[in-house]
Design an enzyme around this catalytic site. Structure first.
Site, PDB file in Angstrom:
ATOM      1  N   LYS A 113     -17.940  25.426  26.984  1.00 47.57           N
ATOM      2  CA  LYS A 113     -19.166  26.028  26.805  1.00 47.57           C
ATOM      3  C   LYS A 113     -20.220  25.145  27.493  1.00 47.57           C
ATOM      4  O   LYS A 113     -21.148  25.546  27.969  1.00 47.57           O
ATOM      5  CB  LYS A 113     -19.457  26.063  25.313  1.00 47.57           C
ATOM      6  CG  LYS A 113     -18.546  27.183  24.662  1.00 47.57           C
ATOM      7  CD  LYS A 113     -19.194  28.557  25.026  1.00 47.57           C
ATOM      8  CE  LYS A 113     -18.231  29.629  24.284  1.00 47.57           C
ATOM      9  NZ  LYS A 113     -18.157  30.959  25.067  1.00 47.57           N
ATOM     10  N   LYS A 195      -4.143  36.875  32.720  1.00 42.55           N
ATOM     11  CA  LYS A 195      -4.114  37.934  31.586  1.00 42.55           C
ATOM     12  C   LYS A 195      -5.101  38.628  31.470  1.00 42.55           C
ATOM     13  O   LYS A 195      -6.330  38.585  32.126  1.00 42.55           O
ATOM     14  CB  LYS A 195      -3.807  37.124  30.264  1.00 42.55           C
ATOM     15  CG  LYS A 195      -2.607  36.111  30.151  1.00 42.55           C
ATOM     16  CD  LYS A 195      -2.774  35.387  28.819  1.00 42.55           C
ATOM     17  CE  LYS A 195      -3.950  34.629  28.468  1.00 42.55           C
ATOM     18  NZ  LYS A 195      -3.736  34.184  27.149  1.00 42.55           N
ATOM     19  N   LYS A 198     -11.285  39.918  27.862  1.00 44.63           N
ATOM     20  CA  LYS A 198     -12.548  40.613  27.492  1.00 44.63           C
ATOM     21  C   LYS A 198     -13.562  40.815  28.573  1.00 44.63           C
ATOM     22  O   LYS A 198     -14.289  42.023  28.673  1.00 44.63           O
ATOM     23  CB  LYS A 198     -13.102  39.971  26.300  1.00 44.63           C
ATOM     24  CG  LYS A 198     -12.403  40.312  25.139  1.00 44.63           C
ATOM     25  CD  LYS A 198     -13.042  39.919  23.737  1.00 44.63           C
ATOM     26  CE  LYS A 198     -12.526  40.469  22.422  1.00 44.63           C
ATOM     27  NZ  LYS A 198     -13.087  39.890  21.082  1.00 44.63           N
TER      28      LYS A 198
END
Ligand code: TRP
Length: 332
Positions: A113, A195, A198
């Protein structure tokens, strides 16, 4: 029923997709018959990235509706919003006194982050694992169904629990990551890269809210290769991925037929993708429709969340009262 308690949190950011379904939700649904389960929407956690206040409720309600449409039964489990259980932030405060800046700064998700959003390295982000620990320990849970990226957070939860126990007396059981039955399945993205996810590449991800035509369009564009020219060739990753998706949503016979076609070089990827698209449509349509219907009934979702919070607070209040006492906060 097994007595070991299960806790897991669902982030209300982004739309749920097939990867979430096979990675998490399907597991939750299996667990709810065998364990006391506390599943919640981690809305406090989502505030670390300052989501638009107008969107928050919609996202929380959608995630609740989608999880129920996938088979979670709010009668069997406690399904609630994290922010409806004030005992969680109170335990978080107590645990913060046992969490050290150095160890929090070393957490890989935190370091990611910091790299991704250097302008918003807030204290909530730093103490994210402490809040997650409070989510888990507030029910004195032992089993935490999470993906690989969250395993370290559960490890930290164990550390905080031990630290609390060492200082104040044995109280918290040690939680461990838990996946029902088999290894977690891989749900590959449609572009041959990694994969389904979101936020990355929405065209390569099938969401539970996608309508039939969107699913068909995305499948049509799914990556393939030049088609094999020799029998029994090794598959490229893109084609391997299509077969993997097919194993998840199509029946065995269909998979076997296309596999045979691949191995004898008669495969037509267009046909395979069309078949896969139809099987995905069949799979997703009932989930989407039920989730949609539920979202249109806000009152129903509110009732579900209220009942869930009641169940969660009953368990949470007991833990917190005991934890406060052990820390020395019992004056009356
Ligand atoms: N951090 C988890 C995620 O990003 C969500 C979460 C919050 C969670 N609290 C939790 C998961 C407690 C398990 C237990 O997916």
């Amino acid at each position: 029923m097994n007595k070991e308690i299960v806790v897991s949190g669902i982030r209300p950011t982004g739309f749920l997709h097939l990867g979430n379904y096979f990675g998490a939700m399907r597991n939750y649904v299996k667990m709810q018959d065998d364990y006391p389960c506390y599943f919640f929407v981690a809305d406090y956690h989502s505030l670390t990235t300052h989501p638009n206040p107008q969107d928050l409720k919609k996202n929380v309600f959608r995630v609740v509706a989608e999880n129920i449409a996938c088979g979670l039964d709010p009668e069997k489990i406690a399904l609630y919003a994290q922010s409806d259980v004030p005992e969680i932030p109170e335990l978080y405060l107590l645990l913060n006194m046992l969490a050290y800046k150095g160890e929090l700064e070393k957490v890989p998700t935190f370091k990611d982050k910091v790299r991704q959003q250097p302008e918003n390295v807030n204290a909530g982000l730093l103490t994210y694992p402490v809040l997650m620990s409070a989510d888990i320990l507030i029910h004195r849970a032992q089993k935490v169904p999470v993906g690989k990226d969250q395993v370290q957070h559960v490890e930290m939860t164990r550390n905080f629990a031990q630290r609390f126990n060492n200082r104040y007396g044995a109280f918290f059981p040690e939680p461990h990551p838990f996946n029902f039955g088999s290894e977690p399945v891989k749900v590959p993205s449609l572009d041959g890269n990694g994969k389904m996810s979101k936020s990355e590449n929405i065209n390569a991800t099938i969401y539970l809210a996608d309508d039939d035509d969107t699913i068909r369009k995305k499948m049509k564009k799914a990556k393939t290769d030049m088609a094999p020219t020799e029998p029994n060739s090794t598959m490229t990753e893109a084609v391997e991925n299509l077969f993997q998706l097919m194993r998840l949503v199509s029946d065995e016979q269909t998979v076997a037929t296309f596999l045979k076609n691949y191995n004898d070089c008669s495969i037509r990827y267009g046909d395979m993708k069309q078949q896969l698209a139809e099987d995905m449509v069949t799979f997703i349509k009932p989930i989407r429709e039920q989730a949609q219907a539920l979202q249109e009934d806000e009152q129903a979702i509110r009732t579900i969340l209220k009942n869930g919070a009641e169940k969660a607070r009953e368990s949470a209040a007991k833990t917190l009262a005991e934890a406060r006492k052990l820390v020395g906060i019992h004056y009356y």
